[in-house]
Enzyme design. Sequence first.
Site, mmCIF file in Angstrom:
data_model
loop_
_atom_site.group_PDB
_atom_site.id
_atom_site.type_symbol
_atom_site.label_atom_id
_atom_site.label_comp_id
_atom_site.label_asym_id
_atom_site.label_seq_id
_atom_site.Cartn_x
_atom_site.Cartn_y
_atom_site.Cartn_z
ATOM 1 N N ASP A 1 -8.825 -6.032 -8.439
ATOM 2 C CA ASP A 1 -8.807 -4.623 -7.874
ATOM 3 C C ASP A 1 -8.863 -4.738 -6.353
ATOM 4 O O ASP A 1 -9.437 -5.201 -5.478
ATOM 5 C CB ASP A 1 -10.410 -3.992 -8.036
ATOM 6 N N ALA A 2 -7.556 -4.360 -5.941
ATOM 7 C CA ALA A 2 -6.970 -4.413 -4.424
ATOM 8 C C ALA A 2 -6.594 -3.333 -3.765
ATOM 9 O O ALA A 2 -6.568 -3.025 -2.674
ATOM 10 C CB ALA A 2 -6.099 -5.565 -4.595
ATOM 11 N N LYS A 3 -6.055 -2.291 -4.498
ATOM 12 C CA LYS A 3 -5.825 -0.987 -4.065
ATOM 13 C C LYS A 3 -4.878 -0.903 -2.767
ATOM 14 O O LYS A 3 -5.009 -0.123 -1.843
ATOM 15 C CB LYS A 3 -7.035 -0.104 -3.635
ATOM 16 N N ARG A 4 -3.910 -1.896 -2.790
ATOM 17 C CA ARG A 4 -3.070 -1.919 -1.677
ATOM 18 C C ARG A 4 -1.955 -0.762 -1.788
ATOM 19 O O ARG A 4 -1.751 -0.268 -2.965
ATOM 20 C CB ARG A 4 -2.115 -3.493 -1.993
#
Lengths: 295, 295
Positions: A95-98
């Site tokens: 989960d990094a939401k870049r």
Amino acid sequence: MGFISDLEISIAKTNSLLCIGLDPILNKIPAHLQTKKDFIFLFNKLIIDSTHNLVCCYKPNIAFYASEGIYGLRQLEKTIQYLHEEYPGTAVILDAKRGDIGTTAAQYAREAFEVYKADATTVNPFLGFDSIEPYLKYKDKGVIILCRTSNRGAADFQDLGVYPSNEVRSLKPVTVRQKSSLEARTIKPLYYHIAKQVLSWNKRYKNCLLVVGATWPEQLKEIRGIAPDMFFLIPGIGTQGGDIEATIASGIRKDGSGLIISASRSVLYAESGKNFAEAARIETIKLRDTINTYR
Amino acid sequence: MGFISDLEISIAKTNSLLCIGLDPILNKIPAHLQTKKDFIFLFNKLIIDSTHNLVCCYKPNIAFYASEGIYGLRQLEKTIQYLHEEYPGTAVILDAKRGDIGTTAAQYAREAFEVYKADATTVNPFLGFDSIEPYLKYKDKGVIILCRTSNRGAADFQDLGVYPSNEVRSLKPVTVRQKSSLEARTIKPLYYHIAKQVLSWNKRYKNCLLVVGATWPEQLKEIRGIAPDMFFLIPGIGTQGGDIEATIASGIRKDGSGLIISASRSVLYAESGKNFAEAARIETIKLRDTINTYR
């Protein structure tokens, strides 16, 4: 092969739509572990060992490791490596939401898929197609695109009423004279438009999923209507307050699948003492079974 | 004190609105450095030593370090540490574009401001106010919020026509009967709405800036109209093709300041051989002076 087919296999094997979010909060990790060198990894390992046959995947959020600097990121590396080695077939979502322009997004895709060797990662669609494409090109990996997030602030922009895209390129004030076009169409929220767009990307790449928060069953239902066959990652049950029954009723796919329902704090910190891993197991069974009751 | 006032001082001292984006692309770093242990840091150091009195700040993009794993992030740490020690007063913007729910955003704010000790960082507004607030609470730090990015895909969502926010909470189809409200208002693109929202956050916190790409002078002009006093970070000149004259004409503040104009590849890789740092200096002087011609 690929993330989505592997996920289907994992769901069938574990009979579980549940995902555990591995988001270590340092001062909530039991005291008896805190003196160990790799105590974040150790905490995760004990949680994983205790729950691996009850969940379809794990989802570490990189923020909780990056905030501890390089030490924290090593714990993340070790955690993912452990999962791949000990429990192959259990998918790992980073989960990094870049979200960044194309050339930079290519670097971030390397971060998720090559450095941390995640099977899937979350991405933010705000910068448009060229910010997502470098991820989509990893055909075996899952690309999980934010659509309607679980937080309160989600409404600030994701709910804004948006004109259909074919009108957008030439933005002009709308007057009552534009009667026919107004009558023909309805204004839809931004998240609706994003879901439509991702659906079209998925036709070509076949490795897209959507993030839709459990805290908004109405929106979840609307998005399921747009994308009847896609997988959704659903954060927000447990501590954030999302209701499982409403989530399943609104979001389940016709085949009783199509959801990855993620819980983190309510499982990881079910108990603060030496029995935390067993308490996490009991909470995980409870969540999995509750989900299965409504499937 | 605080990021914005420090930035004003730095701009006055260097007579420069230019910022260098420290985005190392490994195979473009000169061959004679590639054998050294900390060659990414060394490359940055030589660029910095050669240009520090010509720019108001530096902007490393964390993606270009994270894609090299922990080794890369150590190079980032060393670069920022070097800047703070050798050239105090030269601000460091960590380009990270994070965006997550409040509790997670607090971890990301720690990453930017406490782990890497950046003076400012870029953030993605897609998740709304609670995803930005943890950053805003660091009063001495700059929070640079994406508004209209420089890439092609920016148009996919940022340009969508949006209804004014007071209508948005109760989304209903618009009909011609809603004549008066339609006549009274115009549909504005999403980025316009974001600029308005950030303006209101900035009234309270006073540490917000906006990202507006140099590749879109029309949009830049519109956003300057909304936020006449704010600082904008302007990526997209140089390799991305943004025009400096048009950028200044559209975006400059009345006092001849208010812009941080960022170039990366065109400076860092002005020459590929041993003279790269001198070539970068010459290109930096050229850019700074061109910017100053139009201020």
